[in-house]
Scaffold this motif. Structure first.
Motif, PDB file in Angstrom:
ATOM      1  N   TRP A   1       0.944  -1.115   0.093  1.00 51.85           N
ATOM      2  CA  TRP A   1      -0.060  -0.214   0.002  1.00 51.85           C
ATOM      3  C   TRP A   1       0.886   1.372   0.066  1.00 51.85           C
TER       4      TRP A   1
ATOM      5  N   THR B   1      -8.039  -6.137   1.691  1.00 54.90           N
ATOM      6  CA  THR B   1      -7.829  -4.761   2.284  1.00 54.90           C
ATOM      7  C   THR B   1      -6.859  -3.988   1.282  1.00 54.90           C
TER       8      THR B   1
ATOM      9  N   LYS C   1      -9.182  -3.001  -1.926  1.00 55.28           N
ATOM     10  CA  LYS C   1     -10.007  -1.962  -1.574  1.00 55.28           C
ATOM     11  C   LYS C   1      -9.535  -0.584  -1.444  1.00 55.28           C
ATOM     12  N   ASN C   2      -8.419  -0.478  -0.848  1.00 55.59           N
ATOM     13  CA  ASN C   2      -7.769   0.768  -0.722  1.00 55.59           C
ATOM     14  C   ASN C   2      -7.217   1.353  -2.144  1.00 55.59           C
TER      15      ASN C   2
ATOM     16  N   LEU D   1      -9.735   2.527  -4.234  1.00 51.93           N
ATOM     17  CA  LEU D   1     -10.457   4.088  -4.132  1.00 51.93           C
ATOM     18  C   LEU D   1      -9.774   5.109  -4.580  1.00 51.93           C
TER      19      LEU D   1
ATOM     20  N   LEU E   1     -14.835  -6.449  -4.791  1.00 47.56           N
ATOM     21  CA  LEU E   1     -14.047  -5.329  -4.163  1.00 47.56           C
ATOM     22  C   LEU E   1     -13.275  -4.501  -5.490  1.00 47.56           C
TER      23      LEU E   1
ATOM     24  N   PHE F   1     -18.096   5.161   4.549  1.00 51.75           N
ATOM     25  CA  PHE F   1     -16.848   4.941   5.004  1.00 51.75           C
ATOM     26  C   PHE F   1     -16.651   4.660   6.516  1.00 51.75           C
ATOM     27  N   THR F   2     -16.124   3.327   6.679  1.00 54.54           N
ATOM     28  CA  THR F   2     -15.810   3.066   8.313  1.00 54.54           C
ATOM     29  C   THR F   2     -14.756   3.997   8.905  1.00 54.54           C
TER      30      THR F   2
ATOM     31  N   GLU G   1     -11.622   2.181   7.626  1.00 51.93           N
ATOM     32  CA  GLU G   1     -11.369   2.639   6.393  1.00 51.93           C
ATOM     33  C   GLU G   1     -10.730   3.858   5.980  1.00 51.93           C
TER      34      GLU G   1
ATOM     35  N   GLU H   1      -7.209   3.784   7.442  1.00 49.78           N
ATOM     36  CA  GLU H   1      -6.040   2.769   6.672  1.00 49.78           C
ATOM     37  C   GLU H   1      -5.678   3.573   5.509  1.00 49.78           C
ATOM     38  N   HIS H   2      -6.527   4.355   5.059  1.00 48.69           N
ATOM     39  CA  HIS H   2      -6.442   4.978   3.578  1.00 48.69           C
ATOM     40  C   HIS H   2      -5.318   6.219   3.678  1.00 48.69           C
TER      41      HIS H   2
ATOM     42  N   SER I   1     -20.688   3.463  12.706  1.00 54.55           N
ATOM     43  CA  SER I   1     -20.002   3.116  11.553  1.00 54.55           C
ATOM     44  C   SER I   1     -18.593   4.146  11.150  1.00 54.55           C
TER      45      SER I   1
END
Length: 236
Positions: free
Chosen positions: A41, A65, A68-69, A72, A96, A178-179, A182, A185-186, A226
């Protein structure tokens, strides 16, 4: 054409990674190897890649994950690799945003064929999407990604780097919830362990600078239990 293709290879097994790197480089691709999800990442955010070859089972951050990142912020071809053959894993990965799913063991010739197929398809669609430009929203909010400028009714709003990243991530996916994990992490580029409070504090500061009331939000809405979503309407 392959001289201009950089592949991010994400594989925690050193021997498998060596075999894949040697093969891909013989085929003329540039290859960067990451041995964990978190490392991959970081590499993706810092580098320029035309394709990602992503193992599913990884330390620090799993392949789901990472996928997913990446999705985005980018639509580059992403191929998942795994010894798993369960349909559920394939469906989840494709859901995803993965473009393909290749089950280990696979032949190097098959891998090359799939890579070329996805690169060819991606090249055909490159250039269609316009560059991000100034976007005006309801109630006077304006975001200009090109110079990282935010304004309210023409007045500049000074944001920190994290506040800017949170706002642009939310605004670039309007309506999506978005949680906090999430978002962390981003934006913070770290696994979301005990991160809820950090995100809450930064969103609170961002809202204060924008003048966005949590109980009557114009742009950033709380998703109770969330996280958050962007609800601003594009100004006509």
């Amino acid at each position: 054409m392959r001289d201009n293709v950089n592949i991010l290879l994400v594989e925690d097994d050193r021997e498998i990674a060596r075999i894949l790197m040697d093969h891909l480089r013989r085929e003329g691709y540039g290859v960067t190897w990451a041995s964990s999800g978190l490392e991959s990442w970081e590499d993706f955010r810092e580098g320029t890649y035309q394709l990602v070859l992503l193992d599913l089972i990884l330390p620090e951050m799993d392949g789901f994950t990472v996928c997913k990142n990446i999705r985005l912020i980018s639509d580059v071809p992403l191929l998942m690799m795994s010894a798993r053959i369960e349909e559920e894993s394939k469906v989840r990965g494709l859901g995803l945003g993965a473009d393909d799913y290749i089950t280990k063991p696979f032949s190097l010739a098959e891998l090359t064929a799939r890579i070329e197929s996805h690169l060819s398809r991606y090249r055909r669609y490159q250039g269609i999407k316009p560059e991000a430009t100034h976007q005006a929203y309801n109630d006077g909010l304006a975001i200009n990604p090109l110079n990282q400028q935010v304004q309210i009714h023409g007045e500049d709003v000074v944001l920190t780097g994290k506040e800017w990243a949170l706002l642009t991530l939310l605004a670039s996916h309007p309506g999506r919830a978005f949680t906090k994990a999430e978002l962390y992490e981003h934006v913070w580029n770290q696994p979301a362990v005990g991160s809820s409070g950090t995100v809450t504090v930064h969103v609170k500061s961002l809202r204060a600078k924008l003048g966005d009331e949590p109980h009557q939000p114009r742009w950033i809405q709380t998703v109770w239990g969330s996280g958050y979503r962007f609800i601003g309407d594009i100004a006509e």
